[in-house]
Design a protein around this motif. Structure first.
Motif, mmCIF file in Angstrom:
data_model
loop_
_atom_site.group_PDB
_atom_site.id
_atom_site.type_symbol
_atom_site.label_atom_id
_atom_site.label_comp_id
_atom_site.label_asym_id
_atom_site.label_seq_id
_atom_site.Cartn_x
_atom_site.Cartn_y
_atom_site.Cartn_z
ATOM 1 N N VAL A 219 0.856 -1.187 0.000
ATOM 2 C CA VAL A 219 0.000 0.000 0.000
ATOM 3 C C VAL A 219 0.891 1.235 0.000
ATOM 4 O O VAL A 219 1.730 1.411 0.885
ATOM 5 N N LEU A 220 0.717 2.094 -1.011
ATOM 6 C CA LEU A 220 1.508 3.313 -1.128
ATOM 7 C C LEU A 220 0.817 4.522 -0.519
ATOM 8 O O LEU A 220 1.448 5.350 0.136
ATOM 9 N N GLU A 221 -0.491 4.635 -0.755
ATOM 10 C CA GLU A 221 -1.197 5.858 -0.380
ATOM 11 C C GLU A 221 -2.650 5.550 -0.058
ATOM 12 O O GLU A 221 -3.290 4.740 -0.724
ATOM 13 N N ILE A 222 -3.143 6.204 0.978
ATOM 14 C CA ILE A 222 -4.560 6.134 1.328
ATOM 15 C C ILE A 222 -5.031 7.569 1.498
ATOM 16 O O ILE A 222 -4.483 8.314 2.307
ATOM 17 N N GLU A 223 -6.020 7.951 0.715
ATOM 18 C CA GLU A 223 -6.519 9.327 0.746
ATOM 19 C C GLU A 223 -8.023 9.310 0.984
ATOM 20 O O GLU A 223 -8.771 8.637 0.268
ATOM 21 N N GLU A 224 -8.457 10.050 1.997
ATOM 22 C CA GLU A 224 -9.884 10.126 2.281
ATOM 23 C C GLU A 224 -10.551 11.027 1.247
ATOM 24 O O GLU A 224 -10.050 12.104 0.919
ATOM 25 N N ILE A 225 -11.678 10.569 0.726
ATOM 26 C CA ILE A 225 -12.434 11.328 -0.264
ATOM 27 C C ILE A 225 -13.499 12.117 0.477
ATOM 28 O O ILE A 225 -14.309 11.525 1.204
ATOM 29 N N PRO A 226 -13.514 13.444 0.319
ATOM 30 C CA PRO A 226 -14.549 14.229 1.008
ATOM 31 C C PRO A 226 -15.929 13.880 0.462
ATOM 32 O O PRO A 226 -16.113 13.749 -0.750
ATOM 33 N N GLU A 227 -16.870 13.706 1.371
ATOM 34 C CA GLU A 227 -18.235 13.362 0.972
ATOM 35 C C GLU A 227 -18.969 14.619 0.542
ATOM 36 O O GLU A 227 -18.786 15.687 1.105
ATOM 37 N N GLU A 228 -19.817 14.458 -0.481
ATOM 38 C CA GLU A 228 -20.598 15.580 -0.988
ATOM 39 C C GLU A 228 -21.775 15.830 -0.067
ATOM 40 O O GLU A 228 -22.394 14.905 0.444
ATOM 41 N N SER A 229 -22.101 17.091 0.112
ATOM 42 C CA SER A 229 -23.290 17.407 0.901
ATOM 43 C C SER A 229 -24.526 17.242 0.019
ATOM 44 O O SER A 229 -24.442 17.164 -1.200
ATOM 45 N N ASP A 230 -25.701 17.192 0.620
ATOM 46 C CA ASP A 230 -26.946 17.014 -0.130
ATOM 47 C C ASP A 230 -27.185 18.163 -1.097
ATOM 48 O O ASP A 230 -27.707 17.980 -2.183
ATOM 49 N N GLU A 231 -26.799 19.380 -0.716
ATOM 50 C CA GLU A 231 -27.000 20.532 -1.588
ATOM 51 C C GLU A 231 -26.156 20.421 -2.851
ATOM 52 O O GLU A 231 -26.601 20.742 -3.936
#
Length: 153
Positions: free
Chosen positions: A105-117
Motif C-alpha cells: 500500500v503506497l497511499e490512502i486518501e480520504e475522499i470528502p463526501e458531498e453534501s446534499d446541496e
C-alpha cells in the motif's frame, strides 16, 4: 468514509527485449487478471527512484530477457471505518485476482463526501433536454419512422 487507495504491484514479465515492452505487457497482463470483476481499478506505471541518489528510474527492471515491472493500482473503497480498514479491503480484493504478485500500500486518501446541496445542484444541471443537437422537437422526432410505417412496408 470513502477512501482512494493506491497499491504498488511487482509484476513479473518474461521474454521481453525492452523496458517499454515489459511495461505494456505488464499492464495488459494485470488488466486481464483484474477484469471483469475489478474493472474499476485503475492501472498506472509505478514510480521508482534510486535509493542512493534519488534519481527517477524506469518502472521496469530488465535482466536476461525477464523483467519486474512496478505498477500502481488505484481503487476507491466505500464505507470504511478508518484508513487501515480501506487498505485491507483493497489488498484483499486486488490480491485475490493477482496471485503470486506482491502488493504494497503506497497511499490512502480520504475522499470528502458531498453534501446534499451539492448533489442536488449537480443532478439538476445534468438533466437531459428535449431538444437534440439544437433542433426543434418536431425535427428530432422525424429522424425515425413511425411504427405504423414500418409495419406497412
Amino acid at each position: 468514509m470513502n477512501c482512494r487507495v493506491v497499491v504498488e504491484a511487482a509484476v513479473p514479465v518474461y521474454d521481453v527485449a525492452s523496458a517499454d515492452e515489459a511495461v505494456r505487457i505488464a499492464i495488459s497482463k494485470t488488466g486481464e487478471m483484474l477484469n471483469p470483476d475489478l474493472n474499476y481499478v485503475e492501472i498506472n506505471m509505478g514510480d521508482r527512484h534510486c535509493p542512493h541518489c534519488g534519481e527517477t528510474l524506469e518502472p521496469a527492471f530488465l535482466a536476461a530477457d525477464e523483467s519486474l515491472v512496478a505498477l500502481e493500482l488505484e481503487m476507491t473503497v466505500f464505507n470504511v471505518e478508518r484508513d487501515e480498514h480501506a487498505a485491507r479491503i483493497a489488498r484483499k480484493e486486488i490480491g485475490q485476482r493477482l496471485e503470486n504478485i506482491p502488493l504494497d500500500v503506497l497511499e490512502i486518501e480520504e475522499i470528502p463526501e458531498e453534501s446534499d446541496e451539492d448533489a442536488d445542484t449537480e443532478s439538476s444541471s445534468t438533466e437531459p433536454t428535449a431538444e437534440t443537437d439544437d433542433q426543434p422537437e418536431d425535427e428530432a422526432d422525424d429522424v425515425l419512422p413511425e411504427f405504423e410505417e414500418l409495419i406497412d412496408e
